[in-house]
Enzyme design. Structure first.
Site, PDB file in Angstrom:
ATOM      1  CD1 TRP A  13      -2.988  -1.103   0.338  1.00 53.23           C
ATOM      2  CD2 TRP A  13      -1.965  -2.564   1.883  1.00 53.23           C
ATOM      3  NE1 TRP A  13      -4.021  -1.858   0.266  1.00 53.23           N
ATOM      4  CE2 TRP A  13      -3.162  -2.884   1.378  1.00 53.23           C
ATOM      5  CE3 TRP A  13      -1.380  -2.424   2.436  1.00 53.23           C
ATOM      6  CZ2 TRP A  13      -3.979  -4.311   1.689  1.00 53.23           C
ATOM      7  CZ3 TRP A  13      -0.975  -4.508   3.414  1.00 53.23           C
ATOM      8  CH2 TRP A  13      -2.736  -5.406   2.794  1.00 53.23           C
ATOM      9  CG  HIS A  18      -6.878  -0.892   3.882  1.00 55.58           C
ATOM     10  ND1 HIS A  18      -6.271  -2.547   3.494  1.00 55.58           N
ATOM     11  CD2 HIS A  18      -6.023  -0.347   4.041  1.00 55.58           C
ATOM     12  CE1 HIS A  18      -5.698  -2.389   5.237  1.00 55.58           C
ATOM     13  NE2 HIS A  18      -5.819  -0.913   5.231  1.00 55.58           N
ATOM     14  NE  ARG A  62      -4.231   0.686  -2.175  1.00 49.14           N
ATOM     15  CZ  ARG A  62      -4.914  -0.439  -2.464  1.00 49.14           C
ATOM     16  NH1 ARG A  62      -4.424  -1.222  -3.277  1.00 49.14           N
ATOM     17  NH2 ARG A  62      -5.604  -0.821  -1.206  1.00 49.14           N
ATOM     18  CD  GLN A 113      -9.847  -0.545  -1.190  1.00 53.45           C
ATOM     19  OE1 GLN A 113      -9.810  -0.579   0.026  1.00 53.45           O
ATOM     20  NE2 GLN A 113      -9.033  -1.423  -2.217  1.00 53.45           N
ATOM     21  CB  VAL A 148      -7.572 -12.252   5.831  1.00 52.06           C
ATOM     22  CG1 VAL A 148      -8.733 -11.194   5.795  1.00 52.06           C
ATOM     23  CG2 VAL A 148      -6.899 -11.797   4.106  1.00 52.06           C
ATOM     24  CB  ALA A 202     -12.855  -9.230   6.265  1.00 51.84           C
TER      25      ALA A 202
HETATM   26  C1  FA5 Z   1      -7.269  -4.195   0.121  1.00 49.46           C
HETATM   27  O1  FA5 Z   1      -7.104  -3.111  -0.553  1.00 49.46           O
HETATM   28  C2  FA5 Z   1      -7.745  -5.039   1.269  1.00 49.46           C
HETATM   29  N1  FA5 Z   1      -7.588  -3.630   2.153  1.00 49.46           N
HETATM   30  C3  FA5 Z   1      -8.843  -6.494   1.234  1.00 49.46           C
HETATM   31  C4  FA5 Z   1      -9.420  -6.873   1.948  1.00 49.46           C
HETATM   32  C5  FA5 Z   1     -10.113  -6.806   2.933  1.00 49.46           C
HETATM   33  C6  FA5 Z   1      -8.676  -8.197   1.843  1.00 49.46           C
HETATM   34  C7  FA5 Z   1     -10.614  -7.246   3.519  1.00 49.46           C
HETATM   35  C8  FA5 Z   1      -9.041  -9.110   3.297  1.00 49.46           C
HETATM   36  C9  FA5 Z   1      -9.930  -8.776   3.579  1.00 49.46           C
HETATM   37  P1  FA5 Z   1      -6.567  -4.777  -2.627  1.00 49.46           P
HETATM   38  O2  FA5 Z   1      -4.917  -3.952  -2.238  1.00 49.46           O
HETATM   39  O3  FA5 Z   1      -6.211  -5.593  -3.229  1.00 49.46           O
HETATM   40  O4  FA5 Z   1      -6.606  -5.094  -1.090  1.00 49.46           O
HETATM   41  O5  FA5 Z   1      -7.792  -3.287  -2.916  1.00 49.46           O
HETATM   42  C10 FA5 Z   1      -8.946  -4.003  -2.823  1.00 49.46           C
HETATM   43  C11 FA5 Z   1      -9.679  -3.745  -4.568  1.00 49.46           C
HETATM   44  O6  FA5 Z   1      -9.318  -2.417  -4.850  1.00 49.46           O
HETATM   45  C12 FA5 Z   1      -8.488  -4.396  -5.695  1.00 49.46           C
HETATM   46  O7  FA5 Z   1      -9.545  -5.979  -5.942  1.00 49.46           O
HETATM   47  C13 FA5 Z   1      -9.348  -4.077  -6.838  1.00 49.46           C
HETATM   48  O8  FA5 Z   1     -10.778  -4.312  -7.434  1.00 49.46           O
HETATM   49  C14 FA5 Z   1      -9.348  -2.312  -6.253  1.00 49.46           C
HETATM   50  N2  FA5 Z   1      -8.085  -1.473  -6.216  1.00 49.46           N
HETATM   51  C15 FA5 Z   1      -6.959  -1.377  -5.765  1.00 49.46           C
HETATM   52  N3  FA5 Z   1      -6.190  -0.871  -6.422  1.00 49.46           N
HETATM   53  C16 FA5 Z   1      -7.070  -0.237  -6.719  1.00 49.46           C
HETATM   54  C17 FA5 Z   1      -6.011   0.753  -8.063  1.00 49.46           C
HETATM   55  N4  FA5 Z   1      -5.301   1.566  -8.231  1.00 49.46           N
HETATM   56  N5  FA5 Z   1      -7.463   2.070  -8.421  1.00 49.46           N
HETATM   57  C18 FA5 Z   1      -8.484   0.968  -8.804  1.00 49.46           C
HETATM   58  N6  FA5 Z   1      -9.173   0.172  -7.930  1.00 49.46           N
HETATM   59  C19 FA5 Z   1      -7.224  -0.859  -7.075  1.00 49.46           C
END
Ligand code: FA5
Length: 341
Positions: A156, A170, A196, A210, A255, A309
């Site tokens: 992140w 997030h 980010r 999100q 998780v 989650a």
């Molecule tokens: C997370 O941010 C974790 N907090 C999610 C999580 C929550 C996991 C609870 C387990 C339990 P991640 O970095 O993969 O995970 O982001 C989650 C979703 O956000 C991705 O699957 C995608 O759909 C979206 N996402 C991530 N980065 C971007 C971005 N730069 N632009 C648009 N959508 C994004």
């Protein structure tokens, strides 16, 4: 000097009587009364005349100035009257002619999807709660089992603030805040804006949305099967059509086990294209069974509770739902794009 002043008056009155429009009169006002006019020059030169002449010429020039001013005023009202006289015979108003269409605004497509998602989860018994955009390190990382030296912290890329806080990377920090205040059983979703520090492309933005989800109950009551069925129900209600879903094992420190959910790319039907980076799938969701370390960080007894989650990209969901092939369009402010929703 007297001749000069009389000549000015004569010319001004003649030209005024020939004026046909308000614009003509305005030109005459500048010509005869403006800062560079002959009459103004005469008045400016009074100081160089003898006392006797100053009085006589001054009075005469001022009188003529007033005459020209009132002449222009009279002429103006004459022209205005003429303009509007018999207007009913010259102009017609068609009261049946349709008026100009008033443009109506509407909610941004991302807001529309957000509300729809909230409704679906509400019908499944989930409460919507709000997180915060400015977070602290503890809630964004430490309490979620991401200690300072943990390599997962690099996933992140963070916008740090001068005061040591950060822009939430997030929506997961709200899991911690909510569980600190509320005991299970609980079911919440947390829609929120996240940030980010990363380059943008067709599926990535540095500022996006999100939706976090959290369901917790006593141990033994919630399993991965509950999660899968909740997701299947959600996707069916949102997309109103079949989309293929796949679950991949993945790693998130908060998780255990963790997984990611991909949906088949709606642009190439899974064949592979620019949008899905030739994989045939678009990743929309990170999820898993809540790590016991997270429960202990909010003060719950280890192994007393269990739950799942998840966190998905609202923008990615909206892209799939509306067939938008570039996430950046949502933030472009381009009305030609926005008016289509
Ligand atoms: C997370 O941010 C974790 N907090 C999610 C999580 C929550 C996991 C609870 C387990 C339990 P991640 O970095 O993969 O995970 O982001 C989650 C979703 O956000 C991705 O699957 C995608 O759909 C979206 N996402 C991530 N980065 C971007 C971005 N730069 N632009 C648009 N959508 C994004």
């Amino acid at each position: 000097m007297k001749n000069r002043i009389n000549k000015i008056k004569e010319l001004a009155l003649k030209e005024m009587s020939e004026a046909k429009s308000l614009a003509d009169l305005e030109k005459l006002r500048v010509k005869y009364l403006g800062r560079r006019s002959d009459l103004t020059n005469v008045l400016r030169g009074l100081k160089d005349l003898s006392k006797g002449e100053r009085k006589e010429i001054g009075e005469m020039a001022n009188k003529i100035k007033e005459e020209i001013e009132s002449g222009i005023r009279n002429q103006e009202s004459g022209i205005k009257k003429l303009k509007f006289s018999n207007i009913e015979s010259r102009e017609k108003i068609d009261t049946t002619y349709p008026g100009e269409k008033i443009k109506k605004g509407h909610l941004h497509p991302l807001t529309q999807v957000r509300y729809e998602i909230e409704e679906i989860f509400k019908s499944m018994g989930f409460l919507t709660v709000e997180g915060r955009e400015v977070e602290d390190e503890f809630h964004n990382f430490d309490a979620l089992n991401i200690p300072k030296d943990h390599p997962a912290r690099d996933i992140w890329d963070t916008f740090w603030l001068k005061d040591g806080n950060l822009l939430q990377t997030h929506t997961s920090p709200m899991q911690i805040r909510f569980m600190k205040e509320n005991k299970p059983p609980l079911r919440i979703i947390v829609p929120g804006r996240v940030f980010r520090y990363e380059a943008s492309d067709a599926t990535h933005e540095s500022n996006f949305y999100q939706v976090e989800g959290l369901m917790v109950d006593e141990s033994g009551k919630i399993t991965v099967a509950n999660f899968k069925s909740a997701m299947a129900e959600f996707m069916k209600s949102l997309f109103k059509r079949e989309v293929k879903i796949r679950l991949r094992p993945s790693y998130f420190p908060f998780v255990e086990p963790g997984f990611e959910i991909d949906v088949s790319c709606p642009y190439c039907d899974g064949a592979g294209c620019r949008i899905c980076k030739k994989t045939g799938w678009i990743e929309i969701l990170g999820a898993g069974m809540v790590n016991q370390k997270v429960f202990t960080s909010v003060g719950f007894k280890k192994d007393k509770y269990e739950g799942f989650a998840f966190g998905f990209g609202l923008d990615r969901i909206a892209m799939i739902k509306y067939g938008v092939d570039d996430v950046r369009l949502f933030y472009s402010g381009d009305l030609r794009f926005l008016e289509q929703f």
